[in-house]
Write an enzyme that holds these catalytic residues in place. Structure first.
Site, PDB file in Angstrom:
ATOM      1  N   LYS A 192       0.922  -1.156  -0.066  1.00  0.00           N
ATOM      2  CA  LYS A 192       0.028   0.023   0.038  1.00  0.00           C
ATOM      3  C   LYS A 192       0.745   1.131   0.041  1.00  0.00           C
ATOM      4  O   LYS A 192       0.845   2.364   0.842  1.00  0.00           O
ATOM      5  CB  LYS A 192      -0.927   0.129   1.151  1.00  0.00           C
ATOM      6  CG  LYS A 192      -2.063   0.998   1.085  1.00  0.00           C
ATOM      7  CD  LYS A 192      -2.991   0.738   0.159  1.00  0.00           C
ATOM      8  CE  LYS A 192      -4.124   1.941   0.097  1.00  0.00           C
ATOM      9  NZ  LYS A 192      -4.910   1.745  -1.047  1.00  0.00           N
ATOM     10  N   ASP A 224      -5.644  -3.155  -2.272  1.00  0.00           N
ATOM     11  CA  ASP A 224      -6.778  -3.137  -2.692  1.00  0.00           C
ATOM     12  C   ASP A 224      -7.096  -3.727  -3.905  1.00  0.00           C
ATOM     13  O   ASP A 224      -8.309  -4.279  -4.134  1.00  0.00           O
ATOM     14  CB  ASP A 224      -7.614  -1.909  -2.068  1.00  0.00           C
ATOM     15  CG  ASP A 224      -6.579  -0.656  -2.847  1.00  0.00           C
ATOM     16  OD1 ASP A 224      -5.565  -0.992  -2.973  1.00  0.00           O
ATOM     17  OD2 ASP A 224      -7.047   0.354  -2.556  1.00  0.00           O
ATOM     18  N   ASP A 248      -2.304 -12.321   5.517  1.00  0.00           N
ATOM     19  CA  ASP A 248      -3.224 -12.962   6.243  1.00  0.00           C
ATOM     20  C   ASP A 248      -4.716 -12.862   5.399  1.00  0.00           C
ATOM     21  O   ASP A 248      -5.342 -13.990   5.214  1.00  0.00           O
ATOM     22  CB  ASP A 248      -3.247 -12.341   7.688  1.00  0.00           C
ATOM     23  CG  ASP A 248      -4.163 -13.006   8.415  1.00  0.00           C
ATOM     24  OD1 ASP A 248      -4.760 -14.341   8.166  1.00  0.00           O
ATOM     25  OD2 ASP A 248      -4.383 -12.637   9.635  1.00  0.00           O
ATOM     26  N   ASP A 252      -6.603 -15.837   2.765  1.00  0.00           N
ATOM     27  CA  ASP A 252      -7.879 -16.391   3.019  1.00  0.00           C
ATOM     28  C   ASP A 252      -8.923 -16.291   1.784  1.00  0.00           C
ATOM     29  O   ASP A 252      -9.753 -17.155   1.490  1.00  0.00           O
ATOM     30  CB  ASP A 252      -8.505 -15.863   3.885  1.00  0.00           C
ATOM     31  CG  ASP A 252      -7.926 -16.491   5.671  1.00  0.00           C
ATOM     32  OD1 ASP A 252      -7.310 -17.387   5.349  1.00  0.00           O
ATOM     33  OD2 ASP A 252      -8.387 -16.128   6.660  1.00  0.00           O
TER      34      ASP A 252
END
Length: 367
Positions: A192, A224, A248, A252
């Site tokens: 980011k 994002d 993390d 997922d």
């Protein structure tokens, strides 16, 4: 006959003992098929360790792990420990064991099996060709930074500090480049950098290291945008490397591309060959003890162990081929079954995979 490989087995909480039991069947079958020898030592960790030992990471458990060649972990956590003080939460044990064992990287492969495309919430044509690896930095960033509660102008406020140094970034980035070299030679570095100073440092290190791997194509992707592109064009990714919290979350998300988080294995590695292997999923206390859990992620974690720590490529191939065959034949646990009434149990899935394991020279599609 090979030398004995020591494996620390930590079943953990919830469905952990159920899925680990199926993985241990695979270890036994591997000994029978290939002549390898494993010595397993069981230890308490997580919520059950809190209840029995007063800490999520007992000293004796850490000692068992340090004396092993690899660790096989089920899952930890549950609502009964959610309101405990920080030091008495299962998740604190996870952070502690990673730090204590020097496990600075987490590898999470996400491969979409053709026969499971309908189990995903995405359209099959979007999933076509998806085979990626998320490389997550594991011991730095906001999870390990200073934490503070204080009184501010508008009442109580909380502070979490995100810190990375050049050494931490470079070692994980180099590992990701080396993994990419053995795959499709594409690396997406996720940050980011338009907002965070730690991400700007991260990007600088990637750009400095990249010339050492001229055969790998590198792109920088804002986190994002990466989250969006994983749903829009997942097959365009090969290796994704990123910091702890971003990894993390993104891993997922990548897990759900496969149709179920119960399908994904992971490896946590440090320097050398030692590694901790576990499924990506949590302890799923809502289905614990029902025989409904999917053991495939844990079984595939054993295959990762064989490949990355022991160098047992033949045994890893046998496991992965057996998993693919069982799925191709239509066998499903409830999490990936279209018709839930036809779902098989945790132990039945494990038995089928073990039954279908055989010596093979075929190369697995799971990198």
């Amino acid at each position: 006959m090979s030398d004995v490989k020591k494996i620390a087995v930590i079943s953990g909480d919830g469905i952990g003992p159920e899925v680990v039991a199926e993985a241990e069947k695979v270890l036994k079958r591997t000994e029978e098929l290939f002549g390898y020898t494993f010595e397993t030592s069981h230890a308490l960790f997580g919520g059950i360790a809190i209840d029995q030992k007063g800490t999520p990471l007992p000293e004796e458990t850490l000692e068992v792990c340090q004396n092993a060649d690899a660790v096989l972990l089920g899952a930890v956590g549950g609502p009964q420990w959610d309101n405990n003080p920080k030091e008495l939460r299962p998740e604190t044990g996870l952070l502690g064991i990673r730090k204590a064992l020097g496990l600075f990287s987490n590898l999470r492969p996400a491969v979409v099996f053709d026969c499971l495309k309908d189990a995903s919430t995405l359209k099959p044509e979007v999933l076509e060709g998806t085979d990626l690896m998320v490389v997550r930095e594991l011991t730095g960033g906001i999870y390990f930074g200073d934490k503070l509660r204080r009184q501010g102008e508008h009442g109580e406020e909380a502070v979490d500090t995100c810190v990375y140094n050049v050494t931490e970034v470079e070692r994980i980035v180099r590992q990701a480049f080396e993994i990419a070299q053995k795959r499709k030679k594409r690396l997406a570095s996720v940050d980011k950098a338009n907002v965070l100073e730690t991400s700007r440092l991260w990007r600088e290190v990637v750009n400095r290291v990249a010339p050492d791997y001229p055969d790998v194509e590198v792109e920088h992707v804002l986190v994002d945008n990466c989250a969006m592109q994983l749903l829009r064009r997942p097959a365009s990714f090969d290796v994704i490397v990123t910091e702890n919290m971003f990894g993390d979350i993104l891993s997922d998300e990548a897990a759900m591309l496969t149709g179920s988080i119960g399908m994904l294995s992971s490896a946590s590695l440090g320097e050398g060959s030692f590694g901790l292997y576990e499924p990506v999923h949590g302890s799923a206390p809502d289905i614990a003890g029902q025989g409904a859990a999917n053991p495939i992620a844990t079984i595939l974690s054993v295959a990762l162990m064989f490949r990355m720590t022991f160098g047992y490529e033949d045994a890893a191939d046998a496991i992965e081929k057996a998993v693919a065959k069982v799925l191709d034949e239509g066998h499903r646990t409830s999490d990936i079954a279209v018709d839930k009434s036809q779902a098989i149990s945790t132990s039945a899935m494990g038995d089928l995979i073990v039954k279908n394991m055989e010596k093979s020279t075929l190369v697995s599609s799971i990198k």
